[in-house]
Structures are given as C-alpha cells and as structure tokens.
Design a protein around this motif. Sequence first.
Motif, PDB file in Angstrom:
ATOM      1  N   GLY A  22      35.035  31.561  35.864  1.00 55.11           N
ATOM      2  CA  GLY A  22      33.899  31.897  36.716  1.00 55.11           C
ATOM      3  C   GLY A  22      33.987  31.341  38.121  1.00 55.11           C
ATOM      4  O   GLY A  22      33.001  31.414  38.877  1.00 55.11           O
ATOM      5  N   SER A  80      26.052  37.083  38.055  1.00 56.13           N
ATOM      6  CA  SER A  80      27.262  37.764  38.492  1.00 56.13           C
ATOM      7  C   SER A  80      27.161  38.117  39.965  1.00 56.13           C
ATOM      8  O   SER A  80      26.092  38.482  40.466  1.00 56.13           O
ATOM      9  CB  SER A  80      27.481  39.036  37.659  1.00 56.13           C
ATOM     10  OG  SER A  80      28.511  39.820  38.190  1.00 56.13           O
ATOM     11  N   GLN A  82      28.948  40.730  42.415  1.00 53.68           N
ATOM     12  CA  GLN A  82      29.858  41.850  42.633  1.00 53.68           C
ATOM     13  C   GLN A  82      29.856  42.243  44.104  1.00 53.68           C
ATOM     14  O   GLN A  82      30.877  42.277  44.762  1.00 53.68           O
ATOM     15  CB  GLN A  82      29.460  43.032  41.753  1.00 53.68           C
ATOM     16  CG  GLN A  82      29.728  42.784  40.269  1.00 53.68           C
ATOM     17  CD  GLN A  82      29.332  43.965  39.409  1.00 53.68           C
ATOM     18  OE1 GLN A  82      28.158  44.321  39.341  1.00 53.68           O
ATOM     19  NE2 GLN A  82      30.293  44.555  38.729  1.00 53.68           N
ATOM     20  N   LEU A 110      28.633  45.999  31.217  1.00 57.56           N
ATOM     21  CA  LEU A 110      27.775  45.309  32.180  1.00 57.56           C
ATOM     22  C   LEU A 110      26.728  46.271  32.707  1.00 57.56           C
ATOM     23  O   LEU A 110      27.038  47.413  33.072  1.00 57.56           O
ATOM     24  CB  LEU A 110      28.622  44.767  33.338  1.00 57.56           C
ATOM     25  CG  LEU A 110      27.915  43.841  34.337  1.00 57.56           C
ATOM     26  CD1 LEU A 110      27.499  42.538  33.658  1.00 57.56           C
ATOM     27  CD2 LEU A 110      28.833  43.556  35.521  1.00 57.56           C
TER      28      LEU A 110
END
Length: 215
Positions: A22, A80, A82, A110
């Motif tokens: 991560g 998250s 993106q 997702l």
Amino acid sequence: MPKRQRRLEGFDDTVLALYARGLSTRDIQAHLEELYGVEVSPTLISNITDAVLDDVRTWQARPLASVYPILYFDALFVKSRQEGPVQTKAVYLALGVTMDGEKELLGLWLNESEGAKFWLSVFTELKNRGVQDCFIACVDGLQGLPEAIETVFPKTQVQLCIVHKVRNSLKYVPWKERRAVAADLRAIYGATALAAAEQALERFANRWDTKYPAS
C-alpha cells in the motif's frame, strides 16, 4: 552490476512488494533511496507496477470450476487513491470452497460502494467464467443480495454468515449481557457435531428463552 543489466537483481520484486503493502510512489521512492542510495523516478516505479497488470487481468478472468459446495461473498472497505484524493472504496470478494475442501479466491472487484446491483454483475461474471451452481452462498444481510443470487444461481441456498447472525441477535440484548449471549451462541455454531450443537442450543434456550422470548 553485470553488463547489459539495467536494474539490480530483485529490484522489481522489492518495488512490487512495497506496492502490495500500500505504499505510494513517493514512499517507494524514499524507501529505495534509503535502501540502494539512488534516486528512482516515479515513471520507473509505475512501469514496474504496471507490468503485473496483465497477470492480474489473466487471473481475474481465468476459468473456474463448475460447482462449489460453498461460496462466500463479502465486501471490504478500503482507502484507495486512483485519481485525485484518497477515497473509501468497496472491494468485493468471492471466496469458494472447492469439492476437495480447499479455499479458492475467485476474484476481486472494486466499486464506489456496496450494492446488490453490483453483486449481480459479479455473480453473472462468475457464471460466465464457468460456475454453474453452488450448494450454499454465505452472505451478510445486505438488502437485495439473496434475490441477486437467486437470479443467477436459483438452486443455491442462501445463508447468513455466523458473524452476522450473532451480530443481528445481539441487537436485541442489553449491552451488559451481550458477551454472555455471544459466548453461548458461539457454542452452538462452533460445535463439531450435530449432537453437540443440539445440546448447546438446549442450554441456550434454558438460559435465555424466558428472558428474551421470541416475538
């Protein structure tokens, strides 16, 4: 470093391991600079991590067995990034128990949030990848989820998972007695044989039925 070799042996594996944990591109840069004493460009890190995407897509689209005795469906919520700021996303998981009793992760999806409509697309994809039936689908209490399963796998028995069953039961119990009730419920669900489960159920009824009668 040998001639014509552009990166140290194990370098790509190190980047991928950090990425899997991560770490952001900037964090990976800092770690590699500390580890190797060199500055690595964000483009190089992106090229290394992007190289595994084809393997990920192949794994996600691989053919599956025709029958799984048990399928578990659940969504985890993770942070998250993106594009833009960090957002909370729903990661849909499908875990199957094979005919040999082995666990197999069937796929990850997702989405912005959890909903029965997206689950329906997951079930449809699983069927297109070869899954024709399962005996039991273990799910949480999401509204519309049993109906979505029935649409694709009409013969499957839908069962609320034990954790969610216990949680739902504890809603009707005062806080001070939840630990004791939960322990007695776990004795039922955790029994290794039918006779032991029936005995635990009888003990549960004797202890709690008069105090919390069924409505």
